[in-house]
Design a protein around this motif. Structure first.
Motif, PDB file in Angstrom:
ATOM      1  N   GLU A 440       0.845  -1.207   0.000  1.00 27.09           N
ATOM      2  CA  GLU A 440       0.000   0.000   0.000  1.00 27.09           C
ATOM      3  C   GLU A 440       0.875   1.251   0.000  1.00 27.09           C
ATOM      4  O   GLU A 440       0.639   2.217   0.743  1.00 27.09           O
ATOM      5  N   GLN A 442       1.135   3.661  -1.987  1.00 28.10           N
ATOM      6  CA  GLN A 442       0.565   4.927  -2.452  1.00 28.10           C
ATOM      7  C   GLN A 442       0.180   5.832  -1.284  1.00 28.10           C
ATOM      8  O   GLN A 442       0.053   7.045  -1.465  1.00 28.10           O
ATOM      9  N   ASP A 443       0.003   5.269  -0.092  1.00 23.54           N
ATOM     10  CA  ASP A 443      -0.402   6.070   1.062  1.00 23.54           C
ATOM     11  C   ASP A 443       0.726   6.294   2.056  1.00 23.54           C
ATOM     12  O   ASP A 443       0.479   6.622   3.225  1.00 23.54           O
ATOM     13  N   LEU A 469      -1.816   4.130  -7.356  1.00 25.15           N
ATOM     14  CA  LEU A 469      -2.106   5.558  -7.212  1.00 25.15           C
ATOM     15  C   LEU A 469      -3.606   5.836  -7.227  1.00 25.15           C
ATOM     16  O   LEU A 469      -4.066   6.805  -6.625  1.00 25.15           O
ATOM     17  N   ARG A 472      -5.095   5.976  -3.631  1.00 28.37           N
ATOM     18  CA  ARG A 472      -4.509   6.883  -2.636  1.00 28.37           C
ATOM     19  C   ARG A 472      -5.637   7.640  -1.947  1.00 28.37           C
ATOM     20  O   ARG A 472      -6.359   8.412  -2.562  1.00 28.37           O
ATOM     21  N   GLN A 475      -2.880  10.329   1.734  1.00 29.99           N
ATOM     22  CA  GLN A 475      -1.776  11.267   1.590  1.00 29.99           C
ATOM     23  C   GLN A 475      -1.914  12.134   0.349  1.00 29.99           C
ATOM     24  O   GLN A 475      -2.478  11.706  -0.663  1.00 29.99           O
ATOM     25  N   PRO A 477      -0.070  14.054  -2.873  1.00 34.11           N
ATOM     26  CA  PRO A 477       1.069  13.656  -3.713  1.00 34.11           C
ATOM     27  C   PRO A 477       2.326  14.459  -3.391  1.00 34.11           C
ATOM     28  O   PRO A 477       2.256  15.623  -3.009  1.00 34.11           O
ATOM     29  N   ASP A 518       2.148  10.183 -11.198  1.00 34.49           N
ATOM     30  CA  ASP A 518       2.642  10.761  -9.950  1.00 34.49           C
ATOM     31  C   ASP A 518       3.435  12.028 -10.226  1.00 34.49           C
ATOM     32  O   ASP A 518       3.621  12.448 -11.379  1.00 34.49           O
ATOM     33  N   THR A 655      -9.547  12.186  -4.226  1.00 39.36           N
ATOM     34  CA  THR A 655      -9.440  11.230  -3.122  1.00 39.36           C
ATOM     35  C   THR A 655     -10.815  10.703  -2.700  1.00 39.36           C
ATOM     36  O   THR A 655     -10.932   9.548  -2.264  1.00 39.36           O
ATOM     37  N   HIS A 658     -11.490   8.007  -5.067  1.00 41.72           N
ATOM     38  CA  HIS A 658     -10.670   6.856  -4.708  1.00 41.72           C
ATOM     39  C   HIS A 658     -11.315   6.067  -3.562  1.00 41.72           C
ATOM     40  O   HIS A 658     -11.285   4.835  -3.548  1.00 41.72           O
TER      41      HIS A 658
END
Length: 689
Positions: A440, A442-443, A469, A472, A475, A477, A518, A655, A658
């Motif tokens: 994990e 991406q976080d 990604l 996510r 967090q 980017p 990213d 997000t 996501h």
């Protein structure tokens, strides 16, 4: 004689009741203990086309189907008598004439019918999907010879999915990839004299059991199929030697966690003196990884001792104490309180509590900004709100007051602990771990990555990351390259989805774009991903009232339970804790027991899991309900109102999307998404509008 187990045996075992599984496992262990003398207790299947099929009696009605030759004893399938015999009569074990791989082939004339859903009549019949694919190429992808004509007759997605259900996995995956414009990889064919069970495609479905311990691992947790059987693409990523940091990506369900798990264990096996850290940002996820590690290395205690599985901040505290003593960590609640007090003392200003917290969390604390000059000049990636110097100066007075209070009271934040520890690790000659595998990824926050980079500074190939990604949710980017972790040229993407049905994956994918990039320019292509199995289409229901929604969800859960879904195979997710009551009411309305999850509470047998979307990461269920997808709930209105800049608003929207994507893709077979009118704007996106 080699004793093998097929993935079809494990899948069928997982569908039996607990008592039936126990009986089947006992018989299977007896067969493994002495497969030669077991012949006296076997019954040859005279009606099977493949004359090597036999059955073993488990109980009054249960039977294990076995494929037996002079050199091989293969556990194939287990079910009640008639179903087990019917399975064997429809299949044969063959060596593919082109690839050389051992594969199951459904006997074409024994398939009652390939049901192709009706389509709207067109003025002219559409061109076959694979009109430009030669028969030799179809064979090279593993399509059995007797199914070539059916494949060549496919003219639309519905007929493709209907035919794909009858093909070996490598063939169906290749066809699905061809249909979306991708170019499938081909495994090199085996020489004629080679063992057909050693072909990469055969290794994903047949495995030699060399010991009782290995057989025990293979039979435990039948849902964890891919802990034992690796796809060739996954195996390559596990075993590949690298020259620098690596990141493996892929959409939900493509097996990134399994690759990370196998990579960690593989590194420990290949490097007998090395210590390996398998880690992630969450305690709940780390506990799930630990359970899987234990499954994979059962019977090998010394190997398990060299693969530590811990959350990042837990391992950081262990390494911090002998260097600096016990850290006095400030909780988020304490920090928020100090920020509010400092903000009141600095009035007049127009900064909200929410803005101050996010600016502290994402800039001051994340990057460990120590001075006014550093704050004035710091790049604000992920914080797109433009702040003139005069506003930054006013903000710095607030943040510096909080920093001063921390110093006076001897407090530090987790980010400060990680940053201080990273600096110390850079100076040591003997790192605590030779290899670090992060799930994990991406976080990961800035301080997390800085710490991980310091752990791996002594080896070019020390770092391995798995993440998506598109998932996510915690967090903002930031540049990995700026922290010394450059994965350019070493980013790999998994494209075969094992967990989520084609229908669920396709609908959830509408929430995301076809490419996610990213800050360093690494692009993750989401197109070309295929699912290996079909299921019912997801349901999206918008009710007039909360009571109507609760009743609809209760009815759905009760129906799934009646269909054979066990309570712990069902999950219900909501955007935040404010909606948890609606989920609890629905579970109780279905006459089931619920378990409200938190970071420390695991799923319990006999209980339906209820949790917020943020806690959905790393979980999977046969059936999932995503409730309360109301307007102003997702995306969350109070979060929207705290944004002061349009660019920041776009990031928050991303997000929130996501979050919904993560929740929906926890489902394997069945998905229900509900709301009260008018419903979230994201629901139209899921419908493809």
């Amino acid at each position: 004689m080699e004793f093998r187990i097929a993935d079809t045996f494990r899948e069928s075992l997982g569908k039996l009741t607990a008592e039936e599984q126990k009986l089947a496992k006992t018989t299977a262990f007896d067969l493994q203990a002495d497969p030669v003398s077991a012949g006296s207790s076997l019954h040859k299947l005279d009606n099977a086309r493949d004359k090597s099929f036999w059955s073993a009696r488990v109980g009054r009605d249960l039977r294990i189907i076995i494929h037996k030759t002079p050199g091989s004893f293969l556990l194939c399938y287990v079910d009640h008598h008639d179903k087990a015999y019917a399975w064997a009569e429809r299949r044969k074990l063959e060596v593919h004439p082109k690839t050389g791989a051992a594969q199951w082939v459904e006997i074409r004339e024994r398939v009652q019918e390939v049901i192709v859903p009706a389509t709207k009549k067109a003025q002219r019949e559409p061109t076959p999907l694979f009109a430009n694919v030669a028969e030799e190429e179809l064979l090279a992808y593993g399509v059995p010879q007797e199914w070539i004509a059916d494949v060549q007759a496919v003219r639309d997605d519905d007929s493709l999915l209907a035919v794909a259900d009858h093909l070996p996995a490598e063939a169906s995956e290749a066809l699905l990839q061809l249909a979306v414009g991708a170019k499938p990889a081909k495994a090199a064919p085996l020489p004629k004299e080679a063992d057909p069970f050693q072909h990469p495609d055969a290794l994903r479905r047949f495995r030699v059991m060399s010991s009782v311990e290995e057989f025990q691992r293979a039979l435990d947790f039948p849902w964890e199929k891919w802990t034992v059987f690796l796809h060739p693409e996954q195996r390559q990523m596990v075993e590949r030697q690298e020259t620098g940091p690596v990141r493996v990506s892929g959409s939900a369900g493509t097996g990134k966690t399994i690759v990370a798990l196998h990579r960690a264990v593989s590194l420990a096996r290949k490097n007998p003196e090395a210590r390996v850290l398998l880690t992630t940002f969450s305690e709940m996820l780390a506990n799930a990884l630990l359970d899987r590690r234990n499954l994979l290395v059962r019977g090998e205690p010394r190997l398990a001792e060299r693969v530590d599985v811990l959350p990042l901040e837990t391992i950081a505290q262990r390494l911090y104490r002998p260097r600096f003593g016990d850290p006095r960590l400030a909780t988020p609640e304490v920090v928020r309180g100090y920020l509010r007090e400092a903000a009141r003392a600095a009035l007049p200003h127009k900064f909200s509590d929410t803005f101050l917290w996010t600016e502290w969390e994402q800039i001051i604390d994340a990057w460990q900004v120590q001075s006014w000059e550093a704050y004035r000049d710091v790049p604000r990636l992920g914080r797109k709100t433009r702040l003139p110097e005069s506003q930054r100066a006013a903000l710095w007075k607030i943040f510096d007051a909080v920093r001063g209070r921390f110093a006076k009271e001897g407090l530090i934040t987790p980010s400060a602990m990680l940053t201080q520890l990273a600096a110390s690790l850079h100076e040591t000659d003997k790192p605590p771990y030779e290899f670090i595998v992060v799930d994990e990824a991406q976080d990961l926050g800035v301080a997390h990555l800085r710490f991980v980079a310091a752990l791996g500074v002594h080896r070019k190939d020390a770092l391995f990351f798995a993440g998506d990604l598109g998932q996510r949710i915690f967090q903002q980017p930031f540049s990995w390259k700026a922290l010394g972790v450059d994965v350019r040229g070493r980013s790999r993407t998994l494209r075969v989805n094992y967990r989520t049905s084609h229908q669920i994956r396709q609908q959830a994918d509408h929430l995301l774009g076809r490419e996610v990039t990213d800050v360093d320019g690494n692009a993750e292509q989401r197109g070309g991903t295929v699912s290996v199995f079909n299921g019912p289409p997801p349901e999206i229901q918008v009710a007039r009232t909360q009571a109507e929604e609760t009743n609809a969800v209760a009815k759905w859960l009760a129906e799934k339970h009646q269909e054979g879904y066990r309570p712990h195979e069902l999950g219900v997710f909501e955007r935040s804790e404010a909606q948890l009551g609606r989920a609890r009411g629905a579970v109780l309305g279905a006459a089931l027991t619920c378990c409200v999850l938190d970071e420390h509470l695991a799923i319990k047998d006999g209980e339906v899991a209820v949790a917020t979307m943020h806690l959905a990461k790393g979980l999977e269920f046969r059936g999932v309900v995503v409730m309360a997808c109301d307007d102003e709930v997702i995306p969350l209105q109070e979060r929207m109102e705290s944004i002061g800049d349009e660019a920041d608003l776009e990031e928050v929207y991303a997000t929130e999307r996501h979050l919904l994507y993560v929740a929906c893709t926890r489902a394997r077979d069945a998905l229900l998404v509900t709301a009260t009118a008018p419903g979230s704007e994201f629901l139209d996106d899921m419908r493809g509008k």
